[in-house]
Design a protein around this motif. Structure first.
Motif, PDB file in Angstrom:
ATOM      1  N   ASP A 186     -17.321  -7.781   4.517  1.00 17.04           N
ATOM      2  CA  ASP A 186     -17.618  -8.644   5.659  1.00 17.04           C
ATOM      3  C   ASP A 186     -17.076 -10.060   5.483  1.00 17.04           C
ATOM      4  N   ALA A 187     -17.322 -10.894   6.486  1.00 19.63           N
ATOM      5  CA  ALA A 187     -16.943 -12.307   6.432  1.00 19.63           C
ATOM      6  C   ALA A 187     -18.029 -13.149   7.072  1.00 19.63           C
ATOM      7  N   PHE A 190     -21.813 -17.445  11.371  1.00 22.70           N
ATOM      8  CA  PHE A 190     -22.141 -16.107  11.844  1.00 22.70           C
ATOM      9  C   PHE A 190     -21.435 -15.062  11.006  1.00 22.70           C
ATOM     10  N   HIS A 191     -21.974 -13.858  11.058  1.00 16.73           N
ATOM     11  CA  HIS A 191     -21.529 -12.742  10.227  1.00 16.73           C
ATOM     12  C   HIS A 191     -20.599 -11.827  11.024  1.00 16.73           C
ATOM     13  N   VAL A 192     -19.510 -11.377  10.407  1.00 21.12           N
ATOM     14  CA  VAL A 192     -18.604 -10.394  10.998  1.00 21.12           C
ATOM     15  C   VAL A 192     -18.510  -9.192  10.063  1.00 21.12           C
ATOM     16  N   ASN A 193     -18.886  -8.029  10.563  1.00 22.68           N
ATOM     17  CA  ASN A 193     -18.769  -6.807   9.760  1.00 22.68           C
ATOM     18  C   ASN A 193     -17.316  -6.354   9.713  1.00 22.68           C
ATOM     19  N   ASP A 194     -16.961  -5.615   8.683  1.00 22.14           N
ATOM     20  CA  ASP A 194     -15.632  -5.010   8.539  1.00 22.14           C
ATOM     21  C   ASP A 194     -14.537  -6.019   8.897  1.00 22.14           C
ATOM     22  N   ALA A 195     -14.467  -7.077   8.106  1.00 22.49           N
ATOM     23  CA  ALA A 195     -13.576  -8.200   8.425  1.00 22.49           C
ATOM     24  C   ALA A 195     -12.123  -7.780   8.573  1.00 22.49           C
ATOM     25  N   ASP A 196     -11.625  -6.935   7.673  1.00 19.29           N
ATOM     26  CA  ASP A 196     -10.223  -6.523   7.744  1.00 19.29           C
ATOM     27  C   ASP A 196      -9.929  -5.735   9.019  1.00 19.29           C
ATOM     28  N   GLY A 197     -10.921  -5.020   9.530  1.00 21.05           N
ATOM     29  CA  GLY A 197     -10.716  -4.230  10.732  1.00 21.05           C
ATOM     30  C   GLY A 197     -10.952  -4.982  12.020  1.00 21.05           C
ATOM     31  N   ASN A 198     -11.687  -6.107  11.958  1.00 21.53           N
ATOM     32  CA  ASN A 198     -12.094  -6.767  13.197  1.00 21.53           C
ATOM     33  C   ASN A 198     -11.500  -8.148  13.434  1.00 21.53           C
ATOM     34  N   LEU A 199     -11.239  -8.905  12.390  1.00 20.35           N
ATOM     35  CA  LEU A 199     -10.688 -10.246  12.582  1.00 20.35           C
ATOM     36  C   LEU A 199      -9.167 -10.195  12.725  1.00 20.35           C
ATOM     37  N   ALA A 200      -8.618 -11.246  13.325  1.00 27.68           N
ATOM     38  CA  ALA A 200      -7.163 -11.406  13.406  1.00 27.68           C
ATOM     39  C   ALA A 200      -6.847 -12.886  13.286  1.00 27.68           C
ATOM     40  N   LEU A 201      -5.778 -13.214  12.605  1.00 29.94           N
ATOM     41  CA  LEU A 201      -5.390 -14.618  12.471  1.00 29.94           C
ATOM     42  C   LEU A 201      -4.985 -15.189  13.822  1.00 29.94           C
ATOM     43  N   ILE A 202      -5.373 -16.441  14.080  1.00 31.07           N
ATOM     44  CA  ILE A 202      -4.925 -17.124  15.289  1.00 31.07           C
ATOM     45  C   ILE A 202      -3.458 -17.486  15.113  1.00 31.07           C
ATOM     46  N   VAL A 262     -15.338 -18.863   6.195  1.00 35.97           N
ATOM     47  CA  VAL A 262     -15.887 -19.671   5.095  1.00 35.97           C
ATOM     48  C   VAL A 262     -16.208 -18.829   3.863  1.00 35.97           C
ATOM     49  N   GLU A 263     -16.358 -17.512   4.041  1.00 35.90           N
ATOM     50  CA  GLU A 263     -16.659 -16.632   2.904  1.00 35.90           C
ATOM     51  C   GLU A 263     -16.212 -15.223   3.255  1.00 35.90           C
ATOM     52  N   VAL A 264     -15.709 -14.502   2.268  1.00 36.40           N
ATOM     53  CA  VAL A 264     -15.361 -13.093   2.466  1.00 36.40           C
ATOM     54  C   VAL A 264     -15.969 -12.260   1.344  1.00 36.40           C
TER      55      VAL A 264
END
Length: 353
Positions: A26-27, A124-136, A66-68
């Protein structure tokens, strides 16, 4: 940490909570900008998803990591990221079956301000960061980045659900921000004519920019009668429902040709049943398909949609009509979305460039 929350149905306010804990995949993120959605209004003042107590609101925004977790490979603290409103668990059976938005149960990919705290908080918390986030990507500002959380992918998903093809005549019911993106998506998919239902001048002007060719006012009579008049009695090939209520399905079905498809991405915040007219639905045999869906979410979709902006093919700036500077304006922005003045399309609260 501080967050702006639904205290109970009909009541909102600032609260203090512990910072979320980061799991191995997560992140933890802090917002750069936040957008208010009509869904937030449905949730708080209509109780559309039931009672919630002290739940931090919000599902649209962009952020800084801020954290991974220890298993996250592609993101690191300091990265500026797009955060989709829908954050599936990509290892779930539902995701493997092609419906990631329902990972863990119907609509369970919609986690923020549904069954976990949303993004209107310091962290805030994001689950499965590699699958859900994308760089701006470079060239996308934080205000425009917020439109990629929900408005763009949801409007475009309505077009996907309606299966718009080259040359189709398309009816878009509702031209708020989601409907405007449905107009843009239908235009990109090759619709020859796009009939938009809406009356607010700011939305009509934006819809023209995005490709709408005709406009209907629901105040001037039944939508289907106006559609049939515009099309010489033939109706339309596709319908995207992006606004209205449970009552919107009746004119959609009545406006649709046999063999046509309806894509609904409107959050039905109240009502028990939708209305499908028996005769105009071909007494059940008219080959008029109704598809309703929650947008998929996920990193790949975010990256692809962002490329439409960086390539100059999609301009989302007209959506953000009201931009506030600073945390303290979150209550004002939410109230604005509730009141929906004539000049509003979308309010955004900018926290950092």
């Amino acid at each position: 940490m501080k967050g702006y929350a639904m205290l109970k149905i009909g009541e909102v306010g600032w609260i203090e909570k512990d910072c979320p804990v980061c799991g191995p995949m997560d992140a933890i993120c802090k917002p750069l900008a936040l957008a208010i959605c009509t869904s937030d209004v449905h949730t708080v003042w209509e109780g559309a998803i039931g009672e919630r107590h002290n739940m931090i609101l919000g599902h649209e925004g962009c952020a800084e990591v801020v954290e991974v977790g220890s298993l996250v490979k592609d993101f690191k603290p300091g990265d500026r990221v797009l955060v989709p409103a829908i954050t599936p668990d990509w290892n779930s059976l539902e995701a493997q079956g092609g419906y990631p938005m329902h990972s863990g149960g119907m609509l369970a990919g919609w986690k923020f301000s549904n069954f976990k705290d949303g993004v209107f908080s310091e962290y805030f918390h994001v689950n499965d960061a590699d699958g859900n986030l994308a760089l701006i990507p470079e060239g996308i500002n934080t205000v425009d980045a917020c439109m990629l959380s929900d408005m763009v992918p949801t409007g475009f998903h309505g077009v996907e659900l309606a299966d718009v093809q080259f040359g189709d005549i398309v009816l878009v019911i509702g031209i708020g921000p989601v409907g405007l993106m449905a107009v843009a998506g239908a235009n990109m998919r090759g619709a020859s004519r796009i009939i938009a239902v809406g009356t607010r001048p700011v939305c009509v002007a934006a819809a023209k920019k995005y490709g709408a060719t005709d406009f209907i006012s629901y105040k001037k009579g039944p939508i289907e009668e106006q559609v049939l008049e515009l099309t010489g009695g033939k109706g339309v090939d596709r319908v995207v429902i992006a606004g209205g209520s449970v009552e919107s399905f009746e004119p959609a079905v009545k406006s649709l040709k046999p063999g046509g498809k309806i894509g609904n991405v409107n959050y039905l915040g109240s009502g028990t049943y939708i209305n499908i007219p028996r005769v105009e639905w071909g007494v059940g045999m008219g080959h008029k398909q109704i598809n309703g869906g929650l947008m998929p979410g996920g990193r790949l979709r975010m990256e692809k949609l962002a490329r439409l902006i960086t390539s100059g093919k999609l301009d989302v700036a007209p959506l953000s009509t009201h931009v506030f500077e600073g945390w303290e304006h979150l209550p004002e922005a939410l109230q604005l979305m509730k009141d929906k003045p004539a000049e509003l399309i979308k309010p955004v609260v900018k926290i950092s460039d």
